[in-house]
Each structure stands twice: as structure tokens, then as C-alpha cells.
Design an enzyme around this catalytic site. Structure first.
Site, PDB file in Angstrom:
ATOM      1  N   TRP A 183       0.866  -1.179   0.000  1.00 17.29           N
ATOM      2  CA  TRP A 183       0.000   0.000   0.000  1.00 17.29           C
ATOM      3  C   TRP A 183       0.908   1.235   0.000  1.00 17.29           C
ATOM      4  O   TRP A 183       1.851   1.319   0.797  1.00 17.29           O
ATOM      5  CB  TRP A 183      -0.931   0.062   1.228  1.00 17.29           C
ATOM      6  CG  TRP A 183      -1.633   1.390   1.251  1.00 17.29           C
ATOM      7  CD1 TRP A 183      -2.644   1.781   0.438  1.00 17.29           C
ATOM      8  CD2 TRP A 183      -1.302   2.538   2.068  1.00 17.29           C
ATOM      9  NE1 TRP A 183      -2.973   3.102   0.702  1.00 17.29           N
ATOM     10  CE2 TRP A 183      -2.170   3.581   1.695  1.00 17.29           C
ATOM     11  CE3 TRP A 183      -0.347   2.768   3.071  1.00 17.29           C
ATOM     12  CZ2 TRP A 183      -2.118   4.852   2.284  1.00 17.29           C
ATOM     13  CZ3 TRP A 183      -0.298   4.026   3.666  1.00 17.29           C
ATOM     14  CH2 TRP A 183      -1.182   5.055   3.268  1.00 17.29           C
ATOM     15  N   GLU A 222      -2.968  -2.934  -2.461  1.00 16.84           N
ATOM     16  CA  GLU A 222      -4.140  -2.380  -1.753  1.00 16.84           C
ATOM     17  C   GLU A 222      -4.477  -0.996  -2.300  1.00 16.84           C
ATOM     18  O   GLU A 222      -3.701  -0.057  -2.180  1.00 16.84           O
ATOM     19  CB  GLU A 222      -3.834  -2.292  -0.252  1.00 16.84           C
ATOM     20  CG  GLU A 222      -4.968  -1.690   0.570  1.00 16.84           C
ATOM     21  CD  GLU A 222      -4.601  -1.517   2.044  1.00 16.84           C
ATOM     22  OE1 GLU A 222      -3.433  -1.745   2.417  1.00 16.84           O
ATOM     23  OE2 GLU A 222      -5.488  -1.131   2.819  1.00 16.84           O
ATOM     24  N   LYS A 224      -6.883   2.558  -2.771  1.00 12.86           N
ATOM     25  CA  LYS A 224      -7.467   3.510  -1.843  1.00 12.86           C
ATOM     26  C   LYS A 224      -8.121   4.641  -2.627  1.00 12.86           C
ATOM     27  O   LYS A 224      -7.749   4.931  -3.756  1.00 12.86           O
ATOM     28  CB  LYS A 224      -6.345   4.046  -0.951  1.00 12.86           C
ATOM     29  CG  LYS A 224      -6.806   5.004   0.110  1.00 12.86           C
ATOM     30  CD  LYS A 224      -5.770   5.071   1.225  1.00 12.86           C
ATOM     31  CE  LYS A 224      -6.077   6.181   2.177  1.00 12.86           C
ATOM     32  NZ  LYS A 224      -5.370   6.072   3.429  1.00 12.86           N
ATOM     33  N   ASP A 256      -9.653  -3.115   1.286  1.00 12.30           N
ATOM     34  CA  ASP A 256      -9.778  -2.543   2.631  1.00 12.30           C
ATOM     35  C   ASP A 256     -11.179  -1.944   2.715  1.00 12.30           C
ATOM     36  O   ASP A 256     -11.577  -1.150   1.845  1.00 12.30           O
ATOM     37  CB  ASP A 256      -8.683  -1.480   2.820  1.00 12.30           C
ATOM     38  CG  ASP A 256      -8.726  -0.799   4.183  1.00 12.30           C
ATOM     39  OD1 ASP A 256      -9.799  -0.280   4.541  1.00 12.30           O
ATOM     40  OD2 ASP A 256      -7.686  -0.740   4.864  1.00 12.30           O
ATOM     41  N   HIS A 259     -11.764   1.860   2.040  1.00 13.07           N
ATOM     42  CA  HIS A 259     -11.088   2.491   0.911  1.00 13.07           C
ATOM     43  C   HIS A 259     -11.939   2.735  -0.318  1.00 13.07           C
ATOM     44  O   HIS A 259     -11.433   2.841  -1.428  1.00 13.07           O
ATOM     45  CB  HIS A 259      -9.851   1.676   0.524  1.00 13.07           C
ATOM     46  CG  HIS A 259      -8.745   1.846   1.501  1.00 13.07           C
ATOM     47  ND1 HIS A 259      -7.457   1.408   1.267  1.00 13.07           N
ATOM     48  CD2 HIS A 259      -8.723   2.434   2.715  1.00 13.07           C
ATOM     49  CE1 HIS A 259      -6.701   1.695   2.298  1.00 13.07           C
ATOM     50  NE2 HIS A 259      -7.430   2.310   3.201  1.00 13.07           N
ATOM     51  N   HIS A 283      -8.577  -6.188   4.290  1.00 10.51           N
ATOM     52  CA  HIS A 283      -8.300  -5.394   5.477  1.00 10.51           C
ATOM     53  C   HIS A 283      -9.651  -4.996   6.029  1.00 10.51           C
ATOM     54  O   HIS A 283     -10.365  -4.211   5.411  1.00 10.51           O
ATOM     55  CB  HIS A 283      -7.516  -4.113   5.143  1.00 10.51           C
ATOM     56  CG  HIS A 283      -6.041  -4.301   5.204  1.00 10.51           C
ATOM     57  ND1 HIS A 283      -5.155  -3.263   5.046  1.00 10.51           N
ATOM     58  CD2 HIS A 283      -5.297  -5.405   5.433  1.00 10.51           C
ATOM     59  CE1 HIS A 283      -3.928  -3.724   5.166  1.00 10.51           C
ATOM     60  NE2 HIS A 283      -3.979  -5.025   5.394  1.00 10.51           N
ATOM     61  N   ASP A 291     -12.108   7.253   5.741  1.00  9.64           N
ATOM     62  CA  ASP A 291     -11.290   6.077   6.050  1.00  9.64           C
ATOM     63  C   ASP A 291     -10.669   6.248   7.438  1.00  9.64           C
ATOM     64  O   ASP A 291      -9.463   6.381   7.582  1.00  9.64           O
ATOM     65  CB  ASP A 291     -10.214   5.943   4.960  1.00  9.64           C
ATOM     66  CG  ASP A 291      -9.319   4.746   5.187  1.00  9.64           C
ATOM     67  OD1 ASP A 291      -9.786   3.754   5.766  1.00  9.64           O
ATOM     68  OD2 ASP A 291      -8.140   4.814   4.785  1.00  9.64           O
ATOM     69  N   ASP A 293     -10.517   4.306  10.141  1.00  8.23           N
ATOM     70  CA  ASP A 293      -9.900   3.171  10.833  1.00  8.23           C
ATOM     71  C   ASP A 293     -10.349   3.017  12.278  1.00  8.23           C
ATOM     72  O   ASP A 293      -9.526   2.790  13.178  1.00  8.23           O
ATOM     73  CB  ASP A 293      -8.368   3.236  10.720  1.00  8.23           C
ATOM     74  CG  ASP A 293      -7.893   2.899   9.318  1.00  8.23           C
ATOM     75  OD1 ASP A 293      -8.163   1.778   8.869  1.00  8.23           O
ATOM     76  OD2 ASP A 293      -7.286   3.765   8.650  1.00  8.23           O
ATOM     77  N   ASP A 323      -7.416  -4.015  10.228  1.00  8.45           N
ATOM     78  CA  ASP A 323      -6.651  -2.780  10.001  1.00  8.45           C
ATOM     79  C   ASP A 323      -7.393  -1.601  10.622  1.00  8.45           C
ATOM     80  O   ASP A 323      -8.158  -0.930   9.954  1.00  8.45           O
ATOM     81  CB  ASP A 323      -6.439  -2.571   8.491  1.00  8.45           C
ATOM     82  CG  ASP A 323      -5.615  -1.326   8.206  1.00  8.45           C
ATOM     83  OD1 ASP A 323      -5.030  -0.748   9.159  1.00  8.45           O
ATOM     84  OD2 ASP A 323      -5.551  -0.908   7.029  1.00  8.45           O
TER      85      ASP A 323
HETATM   86  C1  RNT Z   1      -3.952   2.899   4.699  1.00  8.52           C
HETATM   87  C2  RNT Z   1      -4.062   1.455   4.458  1.00  8.52           C
HETATM   88  C3  RNT Z   1      -2.961   0.626   5.036  1.00  8.52           C
HETATM   89  C4  RNT Z   1      -2.559   1.032   6.407  1.00  8.52           C
HETATM   90  C5  RNT Z   1      -1.585   0.110   7.066  1.00  8.52           C
HETATM   91  C6  RNT Z   1      -0.963   0.724   8.279  1.00  8.52           C
HETATM   92  O1  RNT Z   1      -5.058   3.585   4.313  1.00  8.52           O
HETATM   93  O2  RNT Z   1      -5.288   0.980   4.917  1.00  8.52           O
HETATM   94  O3  RNT Z   1      -3.327  -0.703   4.977  1.00  8.52           O
HETATM   95  O4  RNT Z   1      -3.674   1.172   7.231  1.00  8.52           O
HETATM   96  O5  RNT Z   1      -0.670  -0.304   6.146  1.00  8.52           O
HETATM   97 ZN    ZN Z   2      -5.586  -1.167   4.912  1.00 10.07          ZN
END
Ligand code: RNT
Ligand code: ZN
Length: 417
Positions: A183, A222, A224, A256, A259, A283, A291, A293, A323
Site C-alpha cells: 500500500w 491495496e 485507496k 480494505d 477504501h 483489510h 477512512d 480506521d 486494520d
Molecule cells: C492505509 C491502508 C494501510 C494502512 C496500514 C498501516 O489507508 O489501509 O493498509 O492502514 O498499512
Molecule cells: Zn488497509
């Protein structure tokens, strides 16, 4: 065996669902737990680089892990309260160097992770891995693998190559695959004049990184949508990586759940991806408005993600990784809550009579389908969950918090950040 479980078992049997099989499958389904919830994605390089790349951990709850020993102790505490099979997901910035030594990201070696291998062996964990393309002075103008500066681009290509070799070392040492996930934060804050060139540059960089054939490594990319400060354009977009993975044998598109556009969900993407790929790396996170988290909760989308994996027979193909990073609550509790919620969602899915429901859809009996889907929501999944936790020896939802609060008092609160 408790009587609530016995009653639940009978109720599920009436629906032709076997709770014993469900618990066994749940126990055998690995969850890859990310190391970075333990220290707000700081890592051990101590380069004084703040977290960058459009991702943010907010909050200052006391007790953040500051050293490998602390992070390992916290992680062990967390997994002692999470049942089933577990893996650990590491980032390259968690390399452990001998005192006085340091290697830059492009010079990382397997030996910088040998302590993690010992830790994984001790705790019976596989290791997944991520090159760290952020929080580093060689990120220039927000760019890494897509940089027009050849020194910058080549540095990050070397980092990617080094990380894949480290993942191969994990796979060999631990006798299980190692997912290696690329990523990058690359993108622009405002409207670009050229969206094409950075993507062609990224494509070239990825080809260089993935050139070497390595056993045991599952390569992932990955995508985004955007990051903070990178709102207008992301080089590694969904279409870019989906196309890349589809056209490169052995490279997979990691989804993810934070994302995509706010009303877009990865649960719906899973069966689409299953038409084309034999692995579904994920993720799992919880985006609130962006996003963000947040710690994974047992919400509708989490249940839907688990449902798509279970009812399509895709648990073997799935690589479930977590994640999230929340610095505003006890970090050990965050790990436990998020991981246990992922498992609860899987259990909910494993306790659903999918064949019967699908038959209703096939026959166009939508009223009955709606009624039965809603009835599933109040089935006694909690009694089966408690029984699962009891058998795994991890305490049910009323029990584990006390252990974590004692750990906070005895260990975490004694750390002065
Ligand atoms: C960031 C991505 C990535 C990170 C990690 C820390 O938007 O989701 O996966 O969260 O690599
Ligand atoms: Zn991620």
C-alpha cells in the site's frame, strides 16, 4: 457445557444448522491481527518521523507500547483473550535492530525480523507483512513508487524487493504462507494536470518489485480512494490495482473496507472478485464518514462481509486481516474487541442456513426470504459464542475486560509516554 448453549443447539438444529461444525470452522479460520494497533502505527525506527501518508491515529490514551518488548507483551495479552487461529500482521517499520545498528528501509534484511519469528513460533502464529511506504524522509512530495524522481522511485522499489524477501523468510521459517501487501500513500491534494504518468510509473515500479519468484509469498496490492492531504487524486486507485492484479499471475487485489466511496461496500465486491480470483485478501476496518480506521464493531457490513465469505465457500480463499488504529481507548482492548467482532460475524454467518435462503431467492419467494432473514437476527448466536469462548479458554464477553483492566493498571499505566 451450559444449558443456554444446549437450547441454542436445538434451535439451530431445527434450521438444519449444526453449531458444533460452526464452532469448529470458526476455530480453524485464521485472523491476521495487525501489530500497529498497539502503538498507533509508530514503529521502532525512532527517526522522529511522525505518522504520514494521509493516515491518522487520534487520541492519547495512556500505555502505548514504545519498544518491541512492550508491543510483544501487549500483543500476547490480547491474543490470550482471542480464540481460534491467529496470525500477526507486521509492518516493515517494526524491524528490530541490534543496539547501535540501523538499516534504512531499502536495506532491511530477514535478520532484522528474527525476533518476530521467535515470537511467532512461541505463540504459534503465521506472519503477514507490509512494506512501509510512509513516515519516512524519502517520501517526496507525497510520492514513493510513482515518483518522477528516479532516486526516490528506485529507493522504494528496493524497499519493496527487500520486503518480499523478508516475507519469503517468514514463510520458510514458519512453514505457512506470508501475505505481503503493498500500500502506498501516493497522491495529490489538488486537481492534477496529469493523472496518467504517475500510474504508468507505479506500474513499472510494481513490475520491478514483483519480478522475483518467491515461494510462500502471497503478493497483494491495496487500493485507496483518498487520504487526508491527498484528497484529489490517488495513484493506486481501485481500477488501477484491480487491473494490475487481474493481469499479473500471483498478484492479488486486497480490499480494505475503508477504501471506497462511503456507500460502496466490500461485501458486495467479494462475490464479484470470487469470479476471477482464487484468493480474497481483506483489510477489515470501520470507516466513519471517511477512512477513519475505527475499531471494528459487529455492524451490518461486518456481518455481510462474513456472510459472503461463508455462503460462497470462500473461507479457505479469504485472507482476513484487521486494520484499525484507535489511540483514544485501551489499545489491548481495541485489538480484542475488533478481533472478537470479526469472529462473531463469522459465527453469525456460519449459523445461517444459506442454502435454504438461497432457494427462496431462486424461487422468487421474496416475502418469505425477508421474514426468515430478519428472524435469523434474533437467533441465540450469543449462547454459541459464549460456548466457543469457553472452549477456547478466552473468557466470554462479560469476563475478558476485567483481565485487560488489571493489565492496564499493573502494566500500561506504569509507562510514561
Ligand atoms: C492505509 C491502508 C494501510 C494502512 C496500514 C498501516 O489507508 O489501509 O493498509 O492502514 O498499512
Ligand atoms: Zn488497509
Amino acid at each position: 457445557m451450559n444449558s443456554a448453549y444446549e437450547l441454542a443447539k436445538v434451535k439451530y438444529r431445527e434450521l438444519e444448522v449444526d453449531t458444533e461444525t460452526a464452532m469448529k470452522t470458526l476455530s480453524e479460520t485464521p485472523i491476521s491481527i495487525h501489530c500497529w494497533q498497539g502503538d498507533d502505527v509508530s514503529g521502532f525506527e525512532n527517526a522522529g518521523e511522525a505518522l504520514s501518508g494521509g493516515i491518522q491515529a487520534t487520541g492519547n490514551y495512556p500505555g502505548k507500547a514504545r519498544t518491541p518488548a512492550e508491543l510483544m507483551a501487549d500483543f500476547e495479552k490480547a491474543i490470550s483473550l482471542i480464540g481460534g487461529r491467529k496470525r500477526i500482521n507486521l509492518h516493515a517499520c517494526y524491524a528490530i535492530f541490534p543496539p547501535g545498528e540501523k538499516a534504512d528501509r531499502d536495506a532491511l534484511e530477514p535478520e532484522h525480523f528474527k525476533k518476530w519469528v521467535a515470537f511467532a513460533r512461541k505463540n504459534d502464529l503465521g506472519i503477514d507483512f507490509n512494506p512501509t511506504f510512509f513516515s519516512h524522509p524519502m517520501v517526496r512530495g507525497g510520492l514513493t513508487l510513482s515518483s518522477p524522481n528516479e532516486d526516490v522511485r528506485a529507493f522504494w522499489v528496493r524497499h519493496g524487493i527487500a520486503c518480499r524477501r523478508i516475507a519469503a523468510y517468514f514463510a520458510k521459517e514458519l512453514n505457512t504462507h506470508s501475505l505481503c501487501n503493498v500500500w502506498i500513500p501516493d497522491g495529490f491534494k489538488d486537481v492534477p494536470a496529469d493523472r496518467f504518468t504517475p500510474r504508468k510509473t507505479l506500474q513499472k515500479s510494481l513490475d520491478e518489485i514483483f519480478a522475483e519468484k518467491l515461494d510462500g509469498v502471497i503478493d497483494c496490492v491495496e487500493s485507496k480512494l483518498f487520504g487526508v492531504g491527498v484528497e484529489a487524486y490517488t495513484v493506486g486507485s481501485s481500477e488501477f490495482y484491480l487491473g494490475y492484479a487481474a493481469s499479473h499471475e500471483g498478484v492479488y487485489d486486497l480490499m480494505d473496507s475503508g477504501h471506497y466511496h462511503p456507500t460502496e461496500v466490500i461485501s458486495d465486491k467479494i462475490p464479484a472478485m470470487l469470479c476471477h480470483f482464487d484468493r480474497i485478501p481483506l483489510h477489515v476496518t470501520r470507516p466513519i464518514r471517511w477512512d477513519s480506521d475505527h475499531v471494528v464493531r459487529l455492524d451490518d457490513e461486518l456481518k455481510e462481509i462474513a456472510t459472503e465469505l461463508v455462503r460462497n465457500g470462500a473461507l479457505q480463499k479469504a485472507l482476513i486481516g484487521l486494520d484499525f488504529f484507535d489511540a483514544s481507548v485501551n489499545r489491548v482492548a481495541a485489538w480484542i474487541i475488533g478481533a472478537r467482532n470479526m469472529q462473531k460475524a463469522l459465527l453469525f454467518a456460519l449459523l445461517t442456513p444459506h442454502k435454504q435462503l438461497a432457494a427462496l431467492q431462486r424461487d422468487g419467494r421474496w416475502t418469505e426470504l425477508m421474514a426468515r432473514q430478519e428472524a435469523m437476527k434474533v437467533m441465540p448466536v450469543g449462547a454459541v459464542w459464549d460456548e466457543f469462548c469457553r472452549r477456547e479458554g478466552v473468557g466470554d464477553d462479560g469476563e475478558w475486560l476485567e483481565t485487560v483492566m488489571r493489565y492496564e493498571k499493573d502494566v500500561l499505566r506504569k509507562r510514561t509516554n
